[in-house]
Design a protein around this motif. Structure first.
Motif, short mmCIF file in Angstrom:
data_model
loop_
_atom_site.label_atom_id
_atom_site.label_comp_id
_atom_site.label_asym_id
_atom_site.label_seq_id
_atom_site.Cartn_x
_atom_site.Cartn_y
_atom_site.Cartn_z
N MET A 1 -75.74 -48.05 60.71
CA MET A 1 -74.38 -47.67 60.30
C MET A 1 -73.36 -48.40 61.16
O MET A 1 -73.49 -48.48 62.37
CB MET A 1 -74.20 -46.15 60.43
N ASP A 5 -67.52 -47.16 60.30
CA ASP A 5 -67.78 -46.12 59.31
C ASP A 5 -67.79 -44.73 59.95
O ASP A 5 -67.60 -43.73 59.27
CB ASP A 5 -69.12 -46.37 58.60
N ILE A 6 -68.03 -44.69 61.26
CA ILE A 6 -68.01 -43.41 61.97
C ILE A 6 -66.56 -43.05 62.34
O ILE A 6 -66.11 -41.92 62.16
CB ILE A 6 -68.88 -43.48 63.25
N PRO A 9 -64.39 -43.01 58.43
CA PRO A 9 -65.35 -42.80 57.35
C PRO A 9 -64.78 -43.14 55.98
O PRO A 9 -63.59 -42.97 55.73
CB PRO A 9 -65.67 -41.30 57.46
N ARG A 10 -65.65 -43.66 55.14
CA ARG A 10 -65.24 -44.01 53.78
C ARG A 10 -64.93 -42.73 53.00
O ARG A 10 -65.56 -41.71 53.21
CB ARG A 10 -66.36 -44.78 53.06
N ARG A 11 -63.97 -42.86 52.11
CA ARG A 11 -63.57 -41.72 51.30
C ARG A 11 -63.64 -42.05 49.83
O ARG A 11 -63.41 -43.19 49.42
CB ARG A 11 -62.15 -41.28 51.68
N VAL A 18 -64.89 -37.40 52.29
CA VAL A 18 -65.75 -38.37 52.99
C VAL A 18 -67.04 -38.56 52.20
O VAL A 18 -67.66 -37.60 51.72
CB VAL A 18 -66.07 -37.90 54.42
N PRO A 21 -71.68 -44.13 53.81
CA PRO A 21 -71.23 -45.52 53.94
C PRO A 21 -71.60 -46.39 52.75
O PRO A 21 -70.88 -47.33 52.43
CB PRO A 21 -71.95 -46.00 55.21
#
Length: 232
Positions: A1, A5-6, A9-11, A18, A21
């Motif tokens: 990861m 991305d931490i 975070p992708r939404r 959230v 990834p």
């Protein structure tokens, strides 16, 4: 990861929750965004209820400077909220989703047209400075990345900081945009262009931009927007 991305975070572009990834959209959100489907207006691309009609009520009444247009989603519900966040809440990453969906639907159409360049509808420099980015430009770059067509961001400029179109009626929109755009450089080498924006309502913005482009020598201007209202 990826560490990003931490931290960031992708939404999901539709509900903004959230997601993993490798995810693009929540499974629960599939179906919340209504794709534009036939029958549509032959000029602006608005979905219309009557398959026997060629044009929506707007296009029956007015002359457009662009040749024809398409849109990915119907402007309602989850898409409406998504576009608000895309424009005003710094959700720049949504552009990847919009660009992917645009190319799934219209890559063949774009290829058939023989487009020389993609041109995003520009923001005035003051508004761009306030927002930090131009959402139409992000969308344009995603389409360019997927189609291999160059994106021209320094050709068309908004020289007047116009009032937001959503505050105005149709006649006020036209007046508001009069002489709002200008060409910054020679465009003789371009014959056909794809003008892209986020939302199509009455078409006043893309019309003003298309008129400027055509007066400057471009022969054909086509339009592609992320979303559009329904026609009548």
């Amino acid at each position: 990861m990826n560490i990003l991305d931490i931290i960031f975070p992708r939404r999901c572009p539709l509900c903004d929750e959230v997601i993993p990834p490798d995810g693009k959209i929540c499974p629960e959100c599939i179906g919340k965004a209504e794709l534009v489907k036939e029958p549509v207006c032959k000029r602006c691309g608005k979905p219309i209820g009557n398959a026997r009609k060629e044009y929506c009520g707007d296009c029956d009444r007015k002359k457009h400077f662009f040749d024809s247009g398409k849109a990915v989603f119907v402007y309602q519900g989850a898409v409406q909220h998504s576009l608000y966040r895309f424009k005003y809440a710094n959700r720049r990453e949504y552009a990847a989703f919009y660009g992917k969906m645009a190319c799934i639907q219209y890559a063949r159409w774009i290829s058939r047209l023989g487009i020389d360049a993609i041109i995003p509808v520009p923001l005035h420099r003051k508004r761009r400075r306030e927002r930090g980015y131009n959402q139409a430009e992000l969308f344009a770059k995603e389409i360019g990345k997927r189609t291999g067509i160059p994106v021209e961001t320094k050709l068309l400029y908004r020289c007047i900081n116009t009032r937001p179109q959503k505050e105005l009626n149709d006649q006020e929109r036209k007046k508001n945009l009069k002489k709002a755009f200008t060409i910054a450089q020679n465009i003789v080498q371009l014959r056909k262009v794809l003008l892209v924006d986020d939302i199509y309502t009455t078409g006043s913005t893309v019309d003003a931009a298309a008129e400027c482009l055509k007066v400057s020598g471009i022969q054909e201007v086509y339009v592609l927007c992320i979303s559009i209202g329904r026609g009548h």
